[in-house]
Design a protein around this motif. Sequence first.
Motif, PDB file in Angstrom:
ATOM      1  N   ARG A 199     -55.630   5.322 -38.622  1.00 38.84           N
ATOM      2  CA  ARG A 199     -54.724   4.172 -38.545  1.00 38.84           C
ATOM      3  C   ARG A 199     -54.295   3.878 -37.119  1.00 38.84           C
ATOM      4  N   GLY A 200     -54.519   4.837 -36.211  1.00 34.85           N
ATOM      5  CA  GLY A 200     -54.210   4.596 -34.806  1.00 34.85           C
ATOM      6  C   GLY A 200     -52.808   4.947 -34.381  1.00 34.85           C
ATOM      7  N   ASN A 201     -51.962   5.432 -35.270  1.00 37.50           N
ATOM      8  CA  ASN A 201     -50.599   5.817 -34.921  1.00 37.50           C
ATOM      9  C   ASN A 201     -50.540   7.299 -34.589  1.00 37.50           C
ATOM     10  N   ALA A 202     -49.631   7.654 -33.685  1.00 36.67           N
ATOM     11  CA  ALA A 202     -49.447   9.055 -33.340  1.00 36.67           C
ATOM     12  C   ALA A 202     -48.820   9.795 -34.514  1.00 36.67           C
ATOM     13  N   PHE A 203     -49.131  11.076 -34.622  1.00 42.53           N
ATOM     14  CA  PHE A 203     -48.598  11.850 -35.744  1.00 42.53           C
ATOM     15  C   PHE A 203     -47.088  11.919 -35.692  1.00 42.53           C
ATOM     16  N   GLU A 204     -46.514  11.982 -34.516  1.00 43.91           N
ATOM     17  CA  GLU A 204     -45.064  12.098 -34.389  1.00 43.91           C
ATOM     18  C   GLU A 204     -44.359  10.889 -34.988  1.00 43.91           C
TER      19      GLU A 204
END
Length: 331
Positions: free
Chosen positions: A132-137
């Motif tokens: 999805r391209g979002n950081a895990f944090e």
Amino acid sequence: MKTTQIRTTEDDSVAAAPDEGASNPFRAADAASRAAPDGTAPDEADPSAPSRTTRRTHHDAPDTAADFAALAELPEDCPERRRLQDCVVTAWLPMAHRLARKFRNRGESLEDLEQVAALALVKSVERYDPARGNAFETFAIPTIYGELKRHFRDNMWEIHVPRRVQDLRNRVRASLRELELTSSGRSPTVAELAAHSGLSEEDILTGMEALQCFNSLSLDAPVAAESGGGGDGGDGAICLMDTLSSDEGGYDHVVDREAVRSCLCRLPEREQRLLYLRFFRELTQSQIARRLGVSQMHVSRLLAAACRRVREEIEEREDEDGNAHPPRAAA
């Protein structure tokens, strides 16, 4: 000693630290962020060029992008996937504990909060999709916060409170804190809270009542002190239990005795004595029979007839009182 720069949690500045080798995961990312747009070294970049603002990170946010990429390639039933998930959870566990500490001193132990945050972290690792391209944090923090708030909502209330009332409580509490900062220590009024929060005054009162429902008060808790007794919980202290009302059974007995008094006086003397021995002296029918010199069966019939006579007389009196004062017809 040669130094490099690492990101901190408090602000967007950098701090100098000893060079620990090329294995430091923050070193490459930090060097890339400090590189000039044309690929030159930081010292060779144009000092007049505006500096880029980087996303604020925390010291407990490890670089696990490669691990998540590997997890995406492994099948669900692969033992290596489970082992890699455990490693990722262990790496991010300090962040989960940091988020849990923000909810301490609210009636729940820190160990339980950390356990809830750790379980939420496990769910985040299992559900995160790097594609999805979002950081895990950015995915894990809302998930952990949501689980912690759900824990307080579902497990910490002493009594069941509807979800709507819980939301009203939170909005009223937030408005109270904001208005107390600007009212010079004066408690805000209901009208002021309603204007600040956008709620009706009725909802404000409901939320204020719910503020006292999160924790229960022991019935042995002192609420006042008698004169001369002191307020330290001594002999003069009044507990909450002392302020609660209870049913007094003696009042019902008074009403019943007054109802049958006149009826008993009109009974024959022998039946009066039978009732006295049976219900006031609490003798058995056999004992009464021996005292009167009759059979126990005869005593039973006399008692039944006396009770029936008293009952019928009371019912007749109630019917007469009802006819004398008929209920009003509905308008």
